[in-house]
Design a protein around this motif. Structure first.
Motif, PDB file in Angstrom:
ATOM      1  N   UNK A 136       0.863  -1.162   0.093  1.00  0.00           N
ATOM      2  CA  UNK A 136       0.057   0.160   0.019  1.00  0.00           C
ATOM      3  C   UNK A 136       0.931   1.273  -0.167  1.00  0.00           C
ATOM      4  N   UNK A 137       0.460   2.264  -0.635  1.00  0.00           N
ATOM      5  CA  UNK A 137       0.947   3.655  -0.813  1.00  0.00           C
ATOM      6  C   UNK A 137       0.161   4.730  -1.081  1.00  0.00           C
ATOM      7  N   UNK A 138       0.563   5.866  -1.586  1.00  0.00           N
ATOM      8  CA  UNK A 138       0.031   7.032  -1.569  1.00  0.00           C
ATOM      9  C   UNK A 138       0.709   8.016  -2.544  1.00  0.00           C
ATOM     10  N   UNK A 171      -4.015  10.267  -3.489  1.00  0.00           N
ATOM     11  CA  UNK A 171      -4.681   8.738  -3.933  1.00  0.00           C
ATOM     12  C   UNK A 171      -3.956   7.882  -3.413  1.00  0.00           C
ATOM     13  N   UNK A 172      -4.696   6.746  -2.780  1.00  0.00           N
ATOM     14  CA  UNK A 172      -4.205   5.612  -2.201  1.00  0.00           C
ATOM     15  C   UNK A 172      -4.071   4.687  -3.321  1.00  0.00           C
ATOM     16  N   UNK A 173      -2.835   3.816  -3.281  1.00  0.00           N
ATOM     17  CA  UNK A 173      -2.509   2.902  -4.280  1.00  0.00           C
ATOM     18  C   UNK A 173      -2.311   1.523  -3.531  1.00  0.00           C
ATOM     19  N   UNK A 207       5.299   6.659  -8.905  1.00  0.00           N
ATOM     20  CA  UNK A 207       5.293   7.568  -7.770  1.00  0.00           C
ATOM     21  C   UNK A 207       4.890   7.136  -6.504  1.00  0.00           C
ATOM     22  N   UNK A 208       4.073   6.171  -6.221  1.00  0.00           N
ATOM     23  CA  UNK A 208       3.754   5.812  -4.665  1.00  0.00           C
ATOM     24  C   UNK A 208       4.825   5.232  -4.039  1.00  0.00           C
ATOM     25  N   UNK A 209       5.925   4.533  -4.739  1.00  0.00           N
ATOM     26  CA  UNK A 209       6.831   4.177  -3.929  1.00  0.00           C
ATOM     27  C   UNK A 209       8.100   4.765  -4.230  1.00  0.00           C
ATOM     28  N   UNK A 210       8.025   5.778  -5.327  1.00  0.00           N
ATOM     29  CA  UNK A 210       9.347   6.758  -5.576  1.00  0.00           C
ATOM     30  C   UNK A 210      10.179   5.896  -6.176  1.00  0.00           C
ATOM     31  N   UNK A 211      10.225   4.698  -6.801  1.00  0.00           N
ATOM     32  CA  UNK A 211      11.044   3.782  -7.328  1.00  0.00           C
ATOM     33  C   UNK A 211      11.321   4.229  -8.856  1.00  0.00           C
ATOM     34  N   UNK A 212      12.421   4.407  -9.285  1.00  0.00           N
ATOM     35  CA  UNK A 212      12.747   4.555 -10.881  1.00  0.00           C
ATOM     36  C   UNK A 212      13.605   3.592 -11.221  1.00  0.00           C
ATOM     37  N   UNK A 213      13.228   3.453 -12.747  1.00  0.00           N
ATOM     38  CA  UNK A 213      13.870   2.248 -13.431  1.00  0.00           C
ATOM     39  C   UNK A 213      14.025   2.840 -14.702  1.00  0.00           C
TER      40      UNK A 213
END
Length: 232
Positions: A136-138, A171-173, A207-213
């Motif tokens: 879960x993230x936001x 926005x909740x994810x 964007x909810x986790x801020x992870x880039x790839x």
């Protein structure tokens, strides 16, 4: 003295079915502490019932503010831990054979008698939570992801969200464990707009986790024999 017994406990939250075969058969909730010990978390319903508050956090790493008792803990508040226990698996897929994009080029400064077709590449951002729980993230807005494309010289050529407007509210994810979830977009282009052959870079962010790839692909030029664009 009572306040001194209230503290924040952190760990992995799970349930066991207790009192099997009896009229009071039902779940009991436990917090597996970071040292491996299990702490009973008292539910606020009847023995045979599921606690609707606690059920929401099963299989998650949580922080529980509660009051310590001899045999367990009475919870006051429960929430997801500040940092996720594990990161999501995030990857980019292009669908290009061998990650090569062939682009048609005129052999010289000849006039193209017919307009070149608009082409596209389907880009997918795959997000996977490889555990039997729900991540879960936001996000601060309704935008959950973005894509960028960079040429061989490092110059930004395209951004998926440029010119878009997203609802500006949190926005909740949720990402259920199991198979990857995909967010797909199209990059549209004309062959004549591709500046050079070489290695191109795609960057995406969840964007909810801020992870880039990132992922690279190669552009190669195929010289046309005729000045008329007849390819598909």
């Amino acid at each position: 003295m009572k306040d001194k017994l209230q503290k924040i406990f952190e760990g992995y939250f799970f349930a066991k079915l207790e009192r099997l075969g009896s009229k009071s058969e039902g779940p009991e909730y436990y917090l597996q502490m970071m040292d491996g010990k299990e702490l009973l978390v008292f539910k606020k319903v009847e023995a045979w019932e599921e606690d609707p508050v606690l059920e929401e956090f099963l299989g998650e790493r949580v922080e529980i503010f509660g009051e310590w008792k001899e045999t367990g803990m009475e919870y006051i508040k429960i929430k997801l831990a500040s940092q996720p226990w594990k990161q999501l698996n995030v990857a980019i897929q292009t669908g290009l054979p061998n990650d090569i994009l062939w682009v048609a080029r005129e052999p010289g400064p000849k006039e193209v008698r017919f307009p070149q077709p608009l082409r596209s590449i389907s880009l997918a951002l795959e997000v996977e939570w490889p555990y039997r729980s729900i991540w879960r993230g936001e996000c601060p807005s309704a935008q959950l992801f973005d894509f960028w494309l960079y040429g061989p010289d490092g110059r930004e050529l395209w951004q998926w969200s440029e010119g878009m407007i997203f609802v500006n509210e949190p926005t909740k994810v949720e990402v259920p464990g199991g198979a990857p979830r995909s967010a797909k977009v199209q990059w549209f282009f004309y062959d004549r707009a591709i500046p050079a052959a070489g290695e191109y870079l795609i960057r995406a962010i969840f964007l909810p986790s801020g992870q880039q790839v990132e992922k690279t692909f190669e552009v190669k030029f195929a010289v046309m024999k005729e000045s008329v664009a007849s390819y598909q």
